[in-house]
Design a protein around this motif. Structure first.
Motif, PDB file in Angstrom:
ATOM      1  N   CYS A  47       0.832  -1.204   0.000  1.00 39.33           N
ATOM      2  CA  CYS A  47       0.000   0.000   0.000  1.00 39.33           C
ATOM      3  C   CYS A  47       0.868   1.256   0.000  1.00 39.33           C
ATOM      4  N   THR A  48       1.997   1.195   0.679  1.00 39.02           N
ATOM      5  CA  THR A  48       2.931   2.317   0.665  1.00 39.02           C
ATOM      6  C   THR A  48       3.504   2.495  -0.737  1.00 39.02           C
ATOM      7  N   ALA A  49       3.893   1.401  -1.389  1.00 37.92           N
ATOM      8  CA  ALA A  49       4.432   1.488  -2.755  1.00 37.92           C
ATOM      9  C   ALA A  49       3.393   2.067  -3.714  1.00 37.92           C
ATOM     10  N   GLN A  50       2.141   1.644  -3.582  1.00 37.84           N
ATOM     11  CA  GLN A  50       1.078   2.155  -4.444  1.00 37.84           C
ATOM     12  C   GLN A  50       0.889   3.664  -4.229  1.00 37.84           C
ATOM     13  N   GLY A  51       0.771   4.067  -2.979  1.00 34.36           N
ATOM     14  CA  GLY A  51       0.595   5.487  -2.666  1.00 34.36           C
ATOM     15  C   GLY A  51       1.794   6.328  -3.082  1.00 34.36           C
ATOM     16  N   CYS A  52       3.000   5.801  -2.867  1.00 34.87           N
ATOM     17  CA  CYS A  52       4.207   6.549  -3.234  1.00 34.87           C
ATOM     18  C   CYS A  52       4.327   6.687  -4.754  1.00 34.87           C
ATOM     19  N   SER A  53       3.862   5.691  -5.489  1.00 31.35           N
ATOM     20  CA  SER A  53       3.838   5.791  -6.952  1.00 31.35           C
ATOM     21  C   SER A  53       3.000   7.007  -7.364  1.00 31.35           C
ATOM     22  N   LEU A  54       1.848   7.158  -6.748  1.00 34.95           N
ATOM     23  CA  LEU A  54       0.971   8.291  -7.062  1.00 34.95           C
ATOM     24  C   LEU A  54       1.539   9.606  -6.518  1.00 34.95           C
ATOM     25  N   ARG A  55       2.148   9.541  -5.345  1.00 37.52           N
ATOM     26  CA  ARG A  55       2.783  10.737  -4.776  1.00 37.52           C
ATOM     27  C   ARG A  55       3.886  11.247  -5.699  1.00 37.52           C
ATOM     28  N   ASP A  56       4.725  10.338  -6.171  1.00 36.81           N
ATOM     29  CA  ASP A  56       5.865  10.735  -6.987  1.00 36.81           C
ATOM     30  C   ASP A  56       5.442  11.279  -8.351  1.00 36.81           C
ATOM     31  N   ALA A  57       4.278  10.885  -8.831  1.00 33.81           N
ATOM     32  CA  ALA A  57       3.772  11.374 -10.115  1.00 33.81           C
ATOM     33  C   ALA A  57       2.673  12.434  -9.932  1.00 33.81           C
ATOM     34  N   TYR A  58       2.476  12.868  -8.705  1.00 39.43           N
ATOM     35  CA  TYR A  58       1.352  13.755  -8.398  1.00 39.43           C
ATOM     36  C   TYR A  58       1.379  15.057  -9.198  1.00 39.43           C
ATOM     37  N   GLU A  59       2.552  15.627  -9.354  1.00 41.87           N
ATOM     38  CA  GLU A  59       2.656  16.879 -10.111  1.00 41.87           C
ATOM     39  C   GLU A  59       2.162  16.684 -11.549  1.00 41.87           C
TER      40      GLU A  59
END
Length: 179
Positions: free
Chosen positions: A71-83
């Motif tokens: 779940c952390t990897a999934q969220g961080c994937s979206l965080r890192d591409a959030y911009e």
């Protein structure tokens, strides 16, 4: 003896009917997105129906448990591409059965710039038809799925969301959508 068979049969049929109703089918591309109200990681209420209207797209993604590795990897994937996601008009909402405190802690620890929804009563999960798995002595967890919404309709559904590829998968869909 004759009265036991009909009673047992009725009990079995009641159980099967209740089980069938408890497992709704996940939403499909073209289905209207549910206008359900949820509680955010800040403890405020949000109407997803209103949220769909504020951005070109809305991504609602489901994950089993805050703070776990996948779940952390999934969220961080979206965080890192959030911009990039926001540049393309995507609002992001993460949903799990965790309570508000767990969602707030997860968001703070991982520096997520998007909203997490606490869904311990599974109202959002049920509205999207996301399967829930029960693990004895641990609890119930939503399946890892994601839905991209545009103009109030599901335009993409990912029923087997990949943890570290979630953002890349969404960006691929956005690149293909030229409307």
């Amino acid at each position: 003896m004759k009265t036991r068979l009909p009673l047992a049969l009725m009990s079995l049929l009641t159980f099967l009917f209740a089980s069938a109703r408890a497992h709704a089918e996940p939403l499909k591309v073209g289905d209207p997105a549910p206008a359900v109200t949820a509680t955010t990681d800040a403890g405020t209420r949000i109407d997803l129906g209103d949220a769909y209207k504020k951005q070109r797209y809305t991504l609602v993604y489901f994950y089993p448990r805050a703070g776990t590795s996948g779940c952390t990897a999934q969220g961080c994937s979206l965080r890192d591409a959030y911009e990039e996601l926001t540049r393309q008009g995507v609002a992001v909402f993460g949903v799990s059965t965790d309570d508000v405190a767990a969602q707030a802690k997860f968001k703070a620890e991982e520096h997520f710039p998007f909203t997490l929804l606490a869904d311990p009563d599974r109202a959002v999960i049920k509205a999207f038809g996301v399967p829930v798995r029960s693990v004895p002595a641990i609890g119930e967890f939503a399946a890892r799925q994601a839905f991209l919404i545009k103009d109030g309709k599901i335009v993409w559904a990912d029923y087997k969301a990949k943890t570290d590829q979630q953002a890349a998968d969404v960006l691929k869909v956005l690149a293909a959508d030229k409307s």
